[in-house]
Design a protein around this motif. Sequence first.
Motif, PDB file in Angstrom:
ATOM      1  N   LYS A  75       0.838  -1.197   0.000  1.00 57.12           N
ATOM      2  CA  LYS A  75       0.000   0.000   0.000  1.00 57.12           C
ATOM      3  C   LYS A  75       0.872   1.246   0.000  1.00 57.12           C
ATOM      4  O   LYS A  75       2.021   1.216   0.460  1.00 57.12           O
ATOM      5  CB  LYS A  75      -0.910  -0.004   1.228  1.00 57.12           C
ATOM      6  CG  LYS A  75      -1.900  -1.159   1.238  1.00 57.12           C
ATOM      7  CD  LYS A  75      -2.698  -1.167   2.522  1.00 57.12           C
ATOM      8  CE  LYS A  75      -3.643  -2.364   2.561  1.00 57.12           C
ATOM      9  NZ  LYS A  75      -4.363  -2.455   3.840  1.00 57.12           N
ATOM     10  N   ILE A  79       0.471   9.604   1.134  1.00 57.72           N
ATOM     11  CA  ILE A  79      -0.744   9.860   0.363  1.00 57.72           C
ATOM     12  C   ILE A  79      -0.669  11.252  -0.258  1.00 57.72           C
ATOM     13  O   ILE A  79      -0.384  12.244   0.437  1.00 57.72           O
ATOM     14  CB  ILE A  79      -1.988   9.760   1.267  1.00 57.72           C
ATOM     15  CG1 ILE A  79      -2.085   8.353   1.871  1.00 57.72           C
ATOM     16  CG2 ILE A  79      -3.247  10.080   0.492  1.00 57.72           C
ATOM     17  CD1 ILE A  79      -2.175   7.239   0.854  1.00 57.72           C
ATOM     18  N   GLN A 389     -10.940  12.183   5.202  1.00 56.07           N
ATOM     19  CA  GLN A 389      -9.592  12.462   4.676  1.00 56.07           C
ATOM     20  C   GLN A 389      -8.718  13.218   5.677  1.00 56.07           C
ATOM     21  O   GLN A 389      -7.501  12.994   5.739  1.00 56.07           O
ATOM     22  CB  GLN A 389      -9.698  13.287   3.386  1.00 56.07           C
ATOM     23  CG  GLN A 389     -10.242  12.523   2.190  1.00 56.07           C
ATOM     24  CD  GLN A 389     -10.730  13.462   1.086  1.00 56.07           C
ATOM     25  OE1 GLN A 389     -10.738  14.683   1.257  1.00 56.07           O
ATOM     26  NE2 GLN A 389     -11.147  12.894  -0.032  1.00 56.07           N
ATOM     27  N   TYR A 394      -3.084   8.910   8.669  1.00 53.85           N
ATOM     28  CA  TYR A 394      -2.896   7.746   7.791  1.00 53.85           C
ATOM     29  C   TYR A 394      -1.654   6.966   8.185  1.00 53.85           C
ATOM     30  O   TYR A 394      -0.573   7.534   8.366  1.00 53.85           O
ATOM     31  CB  TYR A 394      -2.773   8.180   6.325  1.00 53.85           C
ATOM     32  CG  TYR A 394      -2.504   7.027   5.379  1.00 53.85           C
ATOM     33  CD1 TYR A 394      -3.557   6.288   4.858  1.00 53.85           C
ATOM     34  CD2 TYR A 394      -1.197   6.678   5.035  1.00 53.85           C
ATOM     35  CE1 TYR A 394      -3.317   5.212   4.005  1.00 53.85           C
ATOM     36  CE2 TYR A 394      -0.949   5.609   4.174  1.00 53.85           C
ATOM     37  CZ  TYR A 394      -2.020   4.880   3.666  1.00 53.85           C
ATOM     38  OH  TYR A 394      -1.780   3.814   2.831  1.00 53.85           O
ATOM     39  N   ASP A 419      -5.815   3.062   7.418  1.00 59.92           N
ATOM     40  CA  ASP A 419      -5.388   3.114   6.024  1.00 59.92           C
ATOM     41  C   ASP A 419      -6.598   3.044   5.105  1.00 59.92           C
ATOM     42  O   ASP A 419      -7.741   3.234   5.542  1.00 59.92           O
ATOM     43  CB  ASP A 419      -4.322   2.057   5.712  1.00 59.92           C
ATOM     44  CG  ASP A 419      -4.829   0.628   5.816  1.00 59.92           C
ATOM     45  OD1 ASP A 419      -6.040   0.427   6.035  1.00 59.92           O
ATOM     46  OD2 ASP A 419      -4.008  -0.301   5.670  1.00 59.92           O
ATOM     47  N   CYS A 420      -6.363   2.748   3.828  1.00 61.75           N
ATOM     48  CA  CYS A 420      -7.382   2.995   2.806  1.00 61.75           C
ATOM     49  C   CYS A 420      -8.654   2.171   2.987  1.00 61.75           C
ATOM     50  O   CYS A 420      -9.767   2.716   2.907  1.00 61.75           O
ATOM     51  CB  CYS A 420      -6.791   2.764   1.416  1.00 61.75           C
ATOM     52  SG  CYS A 420      -6.048   1.139   1.172  1.00 61.75           S
ATOM     53  N   HIS A 447      -4.810  -0.874  -2.775  1.00 59.78           N
ATOM     54  CA  HIS A 447      -5.577   0.318  -2.417  1.00 59.78           C
ATOM     55  C   HIS A 447      -7.073   0.024  -2.521  1.00 59.78           C
ATOM     56  O   HIS A 447      -7.507  -0.761  -3.369  1.00 59.78           O
ATOM     57  CB  HIS A 447      -5.230   1.489  -3.340  1.00 59.78           C
ATOM     58  CG  HIS A 447      -5.915   2.772  -2.994  1.00 59.78           C
ATOM     59  ND1 HIS A 447      -5.757   3.407  -1.794  1.00 59.78           N
ATOM     60  CD2 HIS A 447      -6.787   3.551  -3.712  1.00 59.78           C
ATOM     61  CE1 HIS A 447      -6.475   4.519  -1.781  1.00 59.78           C
ATOM     62  NE2 HIS A 447      -7.111   4.621  -2.926  1.00 59.78           N
ATOM     63  N   ALA A 449     -10.786   2.239  -2.553  1.00 61.77           N
ATOM     64  CA  ALA A 449     -11.549   3.493  -2.556  1.00 61.77           C
ATOM     65  C   ALA A 449     -13.033   3.128  -2.568  1.00 61.77           C
ATOM     66  O   ALA A 449     -13.410   1.989  -2.302  1.00 61.77           O
ATOM     67  CB  ALA A 449     -11.161   4.349  -3.759  1.00 61.77           C
ATOM     68  N   ASP A 474     -12.819   8.876  -3.097  1.00 62.46           N
ATOM     69  CA  ASP A 474     -11.672   8.277  -2.408  1.00 62.46           C
ATOM     70  C   ASP A 474     -11.436   8.969  -1.073  1.00 62.46           C
ATOM     71  O   ASP A 474     -10.916  10.088  -1.013  1.00 62.46           O
ATOM     72  CB  ASP A 474     -10.416   8.385  -3.277  1.00 62.46           C
ATOM     73  CG  ASP A 474      -9.284   7.507  -2.769  1.00 62.46           C
ATOM     74  OD1 ASP A 474      -9.228   7.261  -1.547  1.00 62.46           O
ATOM     75  OD2 ASP A 474      -8.466   7.054  -3.588  1.00 62.46           O
ATOM     76  N   THR A 476      -9.272   8.432   1.096  1.00 60.80           N
ATOM     77  CA  THR A 476      -7.857   8.461   1.492  1.00 60.80           C
ATOM     78  C   THR A 476      -7.094   9.567   0.762  1.00 60.80           C
ATOM     79  O   THR A 476      -6.168  10.154   1.313  1.00 60.80           O
ATOM     80  CB  THR A 476      -7.207   7.091   1.218  1.00 60.80           C
ATOM     81  OG1 THR A 476      -7.916   6.082   1.937  1.00 60.80           O
ATOM     82  CG2 THR A 476      -5.755   7.066   1.657  1.00 60.80           C
ATOM     83  N   TYR A 477      -7.477   9.870  -0.447  1.00 54.95           N
ATOM     84  CA  TYR A 477      -6.824  10.882  -1.292  1.00 54.95           C
ATOM     85  C   TYR A 477      -7.165  12.253  -0.720  1.00 54.95           C
ATOM     86  O   TYR A 477      -8.278  12.754  -0.852  1.00 54.95           O
ATOM     87  CB  TYR A 477      -7.322  10.710  -2.723  1.00 54.95           C
ATOM     88  CG  TYR A 477      -6.722  11.591  -3.779  1.00 54.95           C
ATOM     89  CD1 TYR A 477      -5.538  12.293  -3.587  1.00 54.95           C
ATOM     90  CD2 TYR A 477      -7.348  11.705  -5.028  1.00 54.95           C
ATOM     91  CE1 TYR A 477      -4.995  13.085  -4.578  1.00 54.95           C
ATOM     92  CE2 TYR A 477      -6.805  12.491  -6.036  1.00 54.95           C
ATOM     93  CZ  TYR A 477      -5.634  13.190  -5.798  1.00 54.95           C
ATOM     94  OH  TYR A 477      -5.090  13.974  -6.790  1.00 54.95           O
TER      95      TYR A 477
END
Length: 500
Positions: A75, A79, A389, A394, A419-420, A447, A449, A474, A476-477
Amino acid sequence: MKHLISLTVLATAVMAGSTALATPDMSDYERWRATTQQEFQNYLDENDKAFIGFLKQRWESVDTESGNEEDTAPKPTTIPAAPPTPTPKPAPTDDPQNKPLTSSQDDSKDTPVANIQNRPDTAKPESTPESEPLLKITGPAADIDFYGHPVRLPYNTAMTRAFSVTPSSESIASAWEALARSDFRPALEQVRSVKASLSLSDWATARLITDYAHAVARTADSRVMLSWFMLVKLGYDARLAYNNQLYLLMPADDDVYGVTFFTLKGERYYALPLDGDVRIAGQVYTYGKQHGTASQPIAFKTPERFTGAGAIQKRRLSYEQGGDAINVVVRYPAEQINYLNSMPQLNLPRYPILDLPASTRTELATQLTPLLQGQSEEVAVNRLLNFIQNAFDYQTDEQQFQTENYLFPLETLHYAASDCEDRAALFALLVHDLLGLPVVLLDYPGHVAAAVAFTGQVKGDGIVYNGRQYTVTDPTYINARAGMTMPQFAGQTPEIVTVF
């Protein structure tokens, strides 16, 4: 009918312990119970007789295998952040509600979300049921603190010494017979009562049996033996295996990762971490024919309803929304985190569907509702994205736990970092719960999403799934809005995981 009732009472009401002599000061019930206990101690039903005979036969050897991780692709350790959102121009007041949106139109009012506070499923009252004893326990009993719930279960002498010799087909058959001839029924009925009153899932039930065996039996093999016996009597396809010690393995209705298993007649039997991590190397011996009443696997596909009790833990989550500082406080039973941590690694779809405890769910919805209410679907989704986010640190599982460890939504709220796939699971639950929109997970190598099906059109990256348009989201982004794919995964085709 009277005969049927008397049989039911006979099968459930006899207490643990050795046969007692009737005395004049006993009640009619106590005298009846004392004179019938010996019948129970000598009784074996036909299924037990057949099973004992089968256990005495030669057991077959099977090879154990080490469980794999679900996703072995590395992963991202860092990020990226999306470009800042441009300031949108005010939308004309005569724009239709279903006007196509772009991810920069944060002030658009295409389809206002529902009045979240009035959604009938967002404020279920917290319930902390207590187990009411089915029987009055007068003999020896084990007092168990089951994730904050006090549970009291009777036991008998045979249970304390369930197994104390070298494992073999003969010794195991003899131990089963001793337990089957003992007065195990009060404990079994009490477990069933607790299971109903605390809404125990299959996993929670198996954990309770493990705790019971720990409280009652004296040695490791005795605990495995007693757990096996009780789970089979509850109808589970629990299976015993041995080399120089005893092991308990069970099938599941879904894949389980990271645990030892063997395959028998096309069915995987997992050494589930009911009593900590269990590793088995090489061959073991097991039997091929199961008890006539035991056929149920552990069901992980059914969402959990059990909630731990006791001390409440609090966490404050802080981030910015439109230049304003936002603080979200969540409270939850600390024991629920311990319970979730006991579960093995499961398939990705199992995680978003596990709801938060009712009080935590209501508290979170109450605080997020003002940020979403009256906004368009796209703005509301973008605000949920921003929350996840930026309110959570993260870290990969390897960085935080030194191993792959998918988190349930409550665990994501609890742990210092996530995490994601953890963020995607929590985001999917919130979108479903607060906005009522369909959502799926997008599983890339390394990953995870999500993607949301909006009522109106939203510009950006998307997929068509089951005839419906889903827009990439997403969590995580960093600072990404709906329709934006993390750059290193752009152009890749993910596996689509149905959750809601």
